[in-house]
Design a protein around this motif. Structure first.
Motif, PDB file in Angstrom:
ATOM      1  N   VAL A  89      -1.344 -45.973 -34.708  1.00 39.98           N
ATOM      2  CA  VAL A  89      -1.523 -44.720 -33.980  1.00 39.98           C
ATOM      3  C   VAL A  89      -1.815 -43.643 -35.015  1.00 39.98           C
ATOM      4  CG1 VAL A  89      -0.438 -42.999 -32.476  1.00 39.98           C
ATOM      5  CG2 VAL A  89       0.111 -45.415 -32.174  1.00 39.98           C
ATOM      6  N   SER A  90      -2.736 -42.758 -34.680  1.00 35.96           N
ATOM      7  CA  SER A  90      -3.018 -41.596 -35.519  1.00 35.96           C
ATOM      8  C   SER A  90      -2.529 -40.352 -34.794  1.00 35.96           C
ATOM      9  CB  SER A  90      -4.522 -41.470 -35.767  1.00 35.96           C
ATOM     10  OG  SER A  90      -5.004 -42.590 -36.456  1.00 35.96           O
ATOM     11  N   ALA A  91      -2.283 -39.297 -35.555  1.00 36.37           N
ATOM     12  CA  ALA A  91      -1.857 -38.027 -34.969  1.00 36.37           C
ATOM     13  C   ALA A  91      -2.851 -36.945 -35.353  1.00 36.37           C
ATOM     14  CB  ALA A  91      -0.461 -37.656 -35.463  1.00 36.37           C
TER      15      ALA A  91
ATOM     16  N   MET B 223      -6.672 -55.058 -28.105  1.00 39.31           N
ATOM     17  CA  MET B 223      -5.989 -53.999 -28.836  1.00 39.31           C
ATOM     18  C   MET B 223      -6.595 -52.655 -28.470  1.00 39.31           C
ATOM     19  SD  MET B 223      -3.814 -53.084 -31.104  1.00 39.31           S
ATOM     20  CE  MET B 223      -3.447 -51.761 -32.177  1.00 39.31           C
ATOM     21  N   VAL B 224      -5.752 -51.734 -28.081  1.00 38.94           N
ATOM     22  CA  VAL B 224      -6.176 -50.377 -27.779  1.00 38.94           C
ATOM     23  C   VAL B 224      -5.744 -49.491 -28.941  1.00 38.94           C
ATOM     24  CG1 VAL B 224      -5.946 -48.421 -26.211  1.00 38.94           C
ATOM     25  CG2 VAL B 224      -5.945 -50.751 -25.291  1.00 38.94           C
ATOM     26  N   ASN B 225      -6.694 -48.843 -29.569  1.00 38.76           N
ATOM     27  CA  ASN B 225      -6.374 -47.865 -30.610  1.00 38.76           C
ATOM     28  C   ASN B 225      -5.818 -46.628 -29.938  1.00 38.76           C
ATOM     29  OD1 ASN B 225      -7.606 -49.218 -33.025  1.00 38.76           O
ATOM     30  ND2 ASN B 225      -9.361 -49.162 -31.654  1.00 38.76           N
ATOM     31  N   ALA B 226      -4.922 -45.933 -30.622  1.00 43.22           N
ATOM     32  CA  ALA B 226      -4.279 -44.781 -29.993  1.00 43.22           C
ATOM     33  C   ALA B 226      -4.238 -43.580 -30.928  1.00 43.22           C
ATOM     34  CB  ALA B 226      -2.862 -45.148 -29.569  1.00 43.22           C
ATOM     35  N   ILE B 227      -4.331 -42.410 -30.299  1.00 46.15           N
ATOM     36  CA  ILE B 227      -4.215 -41.131 -30.998  1.00 46.15           C
ATOM     37  C   ILE B 227      -3.296 -40.237 -30.182  1.00 46.15           C
ATOM     38  CG2 ILE B 227      -5.421 -39.082 -31.824  1.00 46.15           C
ATOM     39  CD1 ILE B 227      -8.028 -40.769 -31.851  1.00 46.15           C
ATOM     40  N   PHE B 228      -2.338 -39.614 -30.859  1.00 46.12           N
ATOM     41  CA  PHE B 228      -1.559 -38.548 -30.255  1.00 46.12           C
ATOM     42  C   PHE B 228      -2.228 -37.246 -30.677  1.00 46.12           C
ATOM     43  CE2 PHE B 228       2.524 -41.241 -31.002  1.00 46.12           C
ATOM     44  CZ  PHE B 228       2.202 -42.068 -29.940  1.00 46.12           C
ATOM     45  N   CYS B 229      -2.468 -36.352 -29.733  1.00 45.92           N
ATOM     46  CA  CYS B 229      -3.114 -35.075 -30.042  1.00 45.92           C
ATOM     47  C   CYS B 229      -2.404 -33.984 -29.246  1.00 45.92           C
ATOM     48  CB  CYS B 229      -4.596 -35.136 -29.678  1.00 45.92           C
ATOM     49  SG  CYS B 229      -5.516 -33.652 -30.103  1.00 45.92           S
ATOM     50  N   ALA B 230      -1.901 -32.972 -29.964  1.00 43.61           N
ATOM     51  CA  ALA B 230      -1.096 -31.962 -29.282  1.00 43.61           C
ATOM     52  C   ALA B 230      -1.110 -30.643 -30.038  1.00 43.61           C
ATOM     53  CB  ALA B 230       0.339 -32.464 -29.150  1.00 43.61           C
ATOM     54  N   HIS B 231      -0.627 -29.614 -29.360  1.00 41.45           N
ATOM     55  CA  HIS B 231      -0.505 -28.281 -29.950  1.00 41.45           C
ATOM     56  C   HIS B 231       0.502 -28.306 -31.096  1.00 41.45           C
ATOM     57  CE1 HIS B 231      -2.247 -27.343 -26.027  1.00 41.45           C
ATOM     58  NE2 HIS B 231      -2.645 -26.189 -26.558  1.00 41.45           N
ATOM     59  N   GLY B 232       0.186 -27.591 -32.162  1.00 38.84           N
ATOM     60  CA  GLY B 232       1.092 -27.473 -33.295  1.00 38.84           C
ATOM     61  C   GLY B 232       1.334 -28.826 -33.956  1.00 38.84           C
ATOM     62  N   GLN B 233       2.557 -29.064 -34.331  1.00 42.09           N
ATOM     63  CA  GLN B 233       2.919 -30.286 -35.053  1.00 42.09           C
ATOM     64  C   GLN B 233       3.506 -31.370 -34.141  1.00 42.09           C
ATOM     65  OE1 GLN B 233       1.968 -30.623 -38.275  1.00 42.09           O
ATOM     66  NE2 GLN B 233       1.007 -28.652 -37.805  1.00 42.09           N
ATOM     67  N   LEU B 234       3.392 -31.187 -32.835  1.00 39.14           N
ATOM     68  CA  LEU B 234       3.995 -32.135 -31.898  1.00 39.14           C
ATOM     69  C   LEU B 234       3.474 -33.555 -32.074  1.00 39.14           C
ATOM     70  CD1 LEU B 234       5.859 -32.709 -29.495  1.00 39.14           C
ATOM     71  CD2 LEU B 234       3.968 -32.067 -27.991  1.00 39.14           C
TER      72      LEU B 234
ATOM     73  N   GLY C 175       2.256 -35.123 -34.726  1.00 43.40           N
ATOM     74  CA  GLY C 175       2.813 -35.729 -35.931  1.00 43.40           C
ATOM     75  C   GLY C 175       4.293 -36.028 -35.790  1.00 43.40           C
ATOM     76  N   ALA C 176       5.024 -35.113 -35.159  1.00 44.70           N
ATOM     77  CA  ALA C 176       6.449 -35.327 -34.938  1.00 44.70           C
ATOM     78  C   ALA C 176       6.676 -36.502 -33.981  1.00 44.70           C
ATOM     79  CB  ALA C 176       7.092 -34.058 -34.394  1.00 44.70           C
ATOM     80  N   MET C 177       5.815 -36.619 -32.964  1.00 44.64           N
ATOM     81  CA  MET C 177       5.923 -37.736 -32.035  1.00 44.64           C
ATOM     82  C   MET C 177       5.679 -39.055 -32.756  1.00 44.64           C
ATOM     83  SD  MET C 177       6.714 -38.258 -28.854  1.00 44.64           S
ATOM     84  CE  MET C 177       6.454 -36.634 -28.166  1.00 44.64           C
ATOM     85  N   LEU C 178       4.674 -39.068 -33.618  1.00 48.95           N
ATOM     86  CA  LEU C 178       4.384 -40.276 -34.394  1.00 48.95           C
ATOM     87  C   LEU C 178       5.559 -40.617 -35.304  1.00 48.95           C
ATOM     88  CD1 LEU C 178       2.513 -42.560 -35.174  1.00 48.95           C
ATOM     89  CD2 LEU C 178       1.277 -40.968 -36.662  1.00 48.95           C
ATOM     90  N   ASP C 179       6.161 -39.633 -35.938  1.00 53.89           N
ATOM     91  CA  ASP C 179       7.346 -39.876 -36.778  1.00 53.89           C
ATOM     92  C   ASP C 179       8.476 -40.487 -35.956  1.00 53.89           C
ATOM     93  OD1 ASP C 179       6.062 -38.848 -39.007  1.00 53.89           O
ATOM     94  OD2 ASP C 179       7.031 -36.870 -38.862  1.00 53.89           O
TER      95      ASP C 179
END
Length: 135
Positions: free
Chosen positions: A29-31, A1-12, A14-18
């Motif tokens: 996945v965390s944002a 299992m690979v844990n994942a995080i999305f990290c981006a400028h602004g709200q991208l 969180g929006a990607m996770l949604d």
């Protein structure tokens, strides 16, 4: 299992996770958002807090831009943690593939797979040429 995080400028992130949740429901996945008043150290602290909560597990941090602040923060952590990988070019196809394969692939294999997927996702539609035939 690979844990994942999305990290981006602004709200991208969180929006990607949604958007990913619209397809897969609840995912592992965390944002992490990068707000205008923050700097690289602020992002690194957020990322480190998430990574340290899961001990010696593999991680993949997907960021929006290579060499942007989220990239720099994640890459700085990856230099100190051999279980952490960073990939740029966060997009919905990449995010969906990441989630679809995070339980069956290693972080390294997942990065290779996502690199291939990313190169296949940018497609330009062009008007087909019409050919007139003489009858």
């Amino acid at each position: 299992m690979v844990n994942a995080i999305f990290c981006a400028h602004g709200q991208l992130a969180g929006a990607m996770l949604d958007s990913v949740r619209m397809v897969y429901g609840d995912v592992r996945v965390s944002a992490v958002a990068f707000a205008p008043e923050e700097n690289v150290e602020d992002i690194a602290a957020k990322l480190e807090k998430l990574v340290s909560a899961h001990g010696n597990e593999e991680w993949l941090i997907a960021v929006d831009l290579q060499c942007g602040s989220p990239w720099n923060a994640a890459a700085g952590l990856a230099m100190k943690n051999p279980l952490l990988r960073v990939i740029s070019g966060l997009s919905l196809p990449l995010a969906l593939e990441l989630v679809d394969n995070q339980e069956t692939m290693s972080a390294e294999a997942l990065c290779d797979h996502l690199t291939t997927i990313a190169s296949q996702c940018c497609v330009v539609w062009r008007q087909p040429e019409t050919i007139e035939e003489d009858f």
